[in-house]
Design a protein around this motif. Sequence first.
Motif, short mmCIF file in Angstrom:
data_model
loop_
_atom_site.label_atom_id
_atom_site.label_comp_id
_atom_site.label_asym_id
_atom_site.label_seq_id
_atom_site.Cartn_x
_atom_site.Cartn_y
_atom_site.Cartn_z
N ASP A 46 -10.53 -5.81 2.38
CA ASP A 46 -10.68 -4.81 1.32
C ASP A 46 -10.06 -3.45 1.67
OD1 ASP A 46 -12.00 -6.71 -0.17
OD2 ASP A 46 -14.01 -5.97 0.31
N ARG A 47 -9.69 -3.25 2.91
CA ARG A 47 -9.07 -1.98 3.30
C ARG A 47 -7.67 -1.86 2.70
NH1 ARG A 47 -10.13 -0.84 9.71
NH2 ARG A 47 -12.40 -0.81 9.59
N GLU B 127 -18.40 -10.99 6.92
CA GLU B 127 -18.52 -9.56 6.62
C GLU B 127 -17.35 -8.78 7.22
OE1 GLU B 127 -22.38 -8.52 8.15
OE2 GLU B 127 -23.43 -9.40 6.42
N ASP C 177 -14.15 -9.67 5.24
CA ASP C 177 -14.15 -9.01 3.93
C ASP C 177 -13.87 -7.52 4.06
OD1 ASP C 177 -14.62 -11.38 2.57
OD2 ASP C 177 -16.79 -11.06 2.42
N GLU C 178 -14.47 -6.89 5.06
CA GLU C 178 -14.24 -5.46 5.28
C GLU C 178 -12.76 -5.17 5.50
OE1 GLU C 178 -14.84 -2.11 8.75
OE2 GLU C 178 -16.32 -3.73 8.64
N TYR C 179 -12.12 -5.93 6.37
CA TYR C 179 -10.71 -5.69 6.66
C TYR C 179 -9.81 -6.10 5.50
CZ TYR C 179 -11.28 -3.94 11.33
OH TYR C 179 -11.60 -3.14 12.39
#
Length: 174
Positions: free
Chosen positions: A148-149, A141, A144-146
């Motif tokens: 997608d930034r 998670e 994926d968060e980083y």
Amino acid sequence: MGINRRPATEAEARALASSVRLRILRLCLDQALTNKEIADRLGANPATTLHHVRKLVETAFLTAEPSRPGPRGSTEIPYRATGKSWEMDVSESGVSGSNAAILDAFLEEVRLVDIEESSFTRLGLRLTAEGHAELQRRLQEVFDEYRDRQPPPGGEAYSLFVALHRDVTRDGHP
């Protein structure tokens, strides 16, 4: 980790089972580079590099951008990573060598950095199967968060390598 990723085809898994190809993808992540520029950054022969570039283009891990004028009237083709490798899981492909290639690419790249300006952490854990799965899910998670930034203007390039492995030394094995 492979959580929420599609299985890689055999051709895709074979393309990613090379530390050189993984390094090429990393080099072309933020900017399009020509085969010569890639070879120069890797300290490799341009003919050998072209073989790897073509394999990555065939499997859609790299895409060719519009050609541009090169030195002495030549035409150069810059290539950029598509990000496709992040969307797949090679662990079920039946192709061996993917994890070794990731580790080799990391070791080749980390040899080039100033170790004193890097951050390293080690942690010994004891986990149940459920705890192991939870840790993998939570790490995925964050990754994926980083991923997608949007990269900030002027941001510096960093790489992250995480290895979750059985600690055989603590269970009395060599």
